[in-house]
Motif scaffolding. Structure first.
Motif, PDB file in Angstrom:
ATOM      1  N   LYS A  95     -87.845  73.108 -39.442  1.00 21.23           N
ATOM      2  CA  LYS A  95     -87.515  74.182 -41.015  1.00 21.23           C
ATOM      3  C   LYS A  95     -89.366  74.780 -41.135  1.00 21.23           C
ATOM      4  N   TYR A  96     -90.218  73.987 -40.703  1.00 19.79           N
ATOM      5  CA  TYR A  96     -91.435  73.946 -41.028  1.00 19.79           C
ATOM      6  C   TYR A  96     -92.087  75.523 -39.476  1.00 19.79           C
ATOM      7  N   LEU A  97     -91.250  75.751 -38.339  1.00 19.56           N
ATOM      8  CA  LEU A  97     -91.802  76.173 -36.938  1.00 19.56           C
ATOM      9  C   LEU A  97     -91.382  77.420 -37.562  1.00 19.56           C
ATOM     10  N   ILE A  98     -89.962  77.557 -38.218  1.00 20.51           N
ATOM     11  CA  ILE A  98     -88.998  78.308 -38.283  1.00 20.51           C
ATOM     12  C   ILE A  98     -89.560  78.826 -39.411  1.00 20.51           C
ATOM     13  N   ASP A  99     -90.374  78.447 -40.634  1.00 18.77           N
ATOM     14  CA  ASP A  99     -91.559  79.188 -41.745  1.00 18.77           C
ATOM     15  C   ASP A  99     -92.561  79.851 -41.139  1.00 18.77           C
ATOM     16  N   LYS A 100     -92.998  78.963 -39.830  1.00 20.10           N
ATOM     17  CA  LYS A 100     -93.976  79.920 -39.023  1.00 20.10           C
ATOM     18  C   LYS A 100     -93.506  80.979 -37.690  1.00 20.10           C
ATOM     19  N   GLY A 101     -92.337  81.761 -38.208  1.00 16.26           N
ATOM     20  CA  GLY A 101     -91.823  82.915 -37.081  1.00 16.26           C
ATOM     21  C   GLY A 101     -92.015  81.823 -35.492  1.00 16.26           C
ATOM     22  N   ILE A 102     -91.511  80.374 -35.302  1.00 15.46           N
ATOM     23  CA  ILE A 102     -91.693  79.862 -33.736  1.00 15.46           C
ATOM     24  C   ILE A 102     -89.987  80.109 -33.641  1.00 15.46           C
ATOM     25  N   TYR A 103     -89.788  80.900 -32.056  1.00  9.04           N
ATOM     26  CA  TYR A 103     -88.282  81.306 -31.917  1.00  9.04           C
ATOM     27  C   TYR A 103     -88.179  79.797 -31.324  1.00  9.04           C
ATOM     28  N   LEU A 104     -86.733  79.061 -31.726  1.00  9.71           N
ATOM     29  CA  LEU A 104     -86.309  77.767 -31.232  1.00  9.71           C
ATOM     30  C   LEU A 104     -85.313  78.166 -30.305  1.00  9.71           C
ATOM     31  N   VAL A 105     -84.944  77.479 -29.549  1.00  6.20           N
ATOM     32  CA  VAL A 105     -83.937  77.499 -29.030  1.00  6.20           C
ATOM     33  C   VAL A 105     -82.207  77.428 -29.802  1.00  6.20           C
ATOM     34  N   TYR A 106     -82.764  75.889 -30.541  1.00  6.88           N
ATOM     35  CA  TYR A 106     -81.693  75.653 -31.009  1.00  6.88           C
ATOM     36  C   TYR A 106     -82.107  75.313 -32.601  1.00  6.88           C
ATOM     37  N   PRO A 123     -90.042  79.549 -25.134  1.00 11.77           N
ATOM     38  CA  PRO A 123     -91.000  80.362 -24.132  1.00 11.77           C
ATOM     39  C   PRO A 123     -91.651  80.836 -24.323  1.00 11.77           C
ATOM     40  N   LYS A 124     -90.787  82.187 -25.165  1.00 15.97           N
ATOM     41  CA  LYS A 124     -90.963  83.504 -25.722  1.00 15.97           C
ATOM     42  C   LYS A 124     -92.353  83.057 -26.937  1.00 15.97           C
ATOM     43  N   SER A 125     -92.902  81.742 -27.549  1.00 25.91           N
ATOM     44  CA  SER A 125     -93.402  81.613 -28.836  1.00 25.91           C
ATOM     45  C   SER A 125     -94.215  81.275 -28.556  1.00 25.91           C
ATOM     46  N   SER A 126     -94.789  80.591 -26.927  1.00 23.72           N
ATOM     47  CA  SER A 126     -95.345  79.847 -26.455  1.00 23.72           C
ATOM     48  C   SER A 126     -95.774  80.587 -25.377  1.00 23.72           C
ATOM     49  N   PRO A 127     -96.346  81.548 -24.761  1.00 21.11           N
ATOM     50  CA  PRO A 127     -96.969  81.587 -23.531  1.00 21.11           C
ATOM     51  C   PRO A 127     -96.561  80.793 -22.125  1.00 21.11           C
ATOM     52  N   GLY A 128     -95.311  81.193 -22.700  1.00 27.46           N
ATOM     53  CA  GLY A 128     -93.994  80.410 -20.918  1.00 27.46           C
ATOM     54  C   GLY A 128     -94.468  79.152 -20.682  1.00 27.46           C
ATOM     55  N   ILE A 129     -94.380  78.105 -22.139  1.00 29.76           N
ATOM     56  CA  ILE A 129     -93.910  76.930 -21.645  1.00 29.76           C
ATOM     57  C   ILE A 129     -92.918  76.650 -22.109  1.00 29.76           C
TER      58      ILE A 129
END
Length: 137
Positions: A95-106, A123-129
């Motif tokens: 929930k926190y990561l989605i609220d911050k606009g972080i793209y998740l796989v699941y 990896p799109k949200s975390s420079p390739g990692i």
């Protein structure tokens, strides 16, 4: 909110676990878990670790042509696939990561190896990692 508790493992994509198992167990004297098949990912997993740590090296071997690991190896080759972090509450983390606009796989946790709930920061949200978040059930 949520807390990161520790680095759970570093995962390595390989075409043959047994070749690397020889290096980690027979040469470097690490302990190993049993091989485990994770149905949702079509992958066999085996972990290697020292006596005094919860952090592991996790080997990932594809079992089907369409598995994420086989696709990864075909695109980027064998090598480090992701870093996994243990969290205290994966639902709160998602929930926190989605609220911050972080793209998740699941967007909802899945069951991974060692009976842990997992998701990945794309990896799109975390420079390739690729970063896995996991929670013990």
């Amino acid at each position: 909110k949520f807390k990161i508790l520790n680095i759970d493992h570093v995962a390595v994509a390989t075409e043959n676990i047994d070749i690397l198992k020889f290096i980690f167990v027979d040469i470097l004297s690490l302990n190993s878990s049993k091989k485990e098949f994770v149905k949702d990912e079509n992958v066999t997993v085996q972990k290697f670790f020292t006596d005094d740590t919860n952090t592991a090296i996790e080997l990932l071997e594809s079992k089907e042509e369409n598995s994420p690991i086989n696709k990864y190896i075909n695109k980027k080759g064998k090598g480090i696939h992701h870093i996994a972090l243990t969290v205290d509450n994966i639902e709160n983390a998602i929930k926190y990561l989605i609220d911050k606009g972080i793209y998740l796989v699941y967007d909802k946790p899945k069951l991974g190896s060692d009976n842990k709930l997992i998701t990945f920061i794309h990896p799109k949200s975390s420079p390739g990692i690729l970063i896995e978040l996991c929670q013990k059930v």
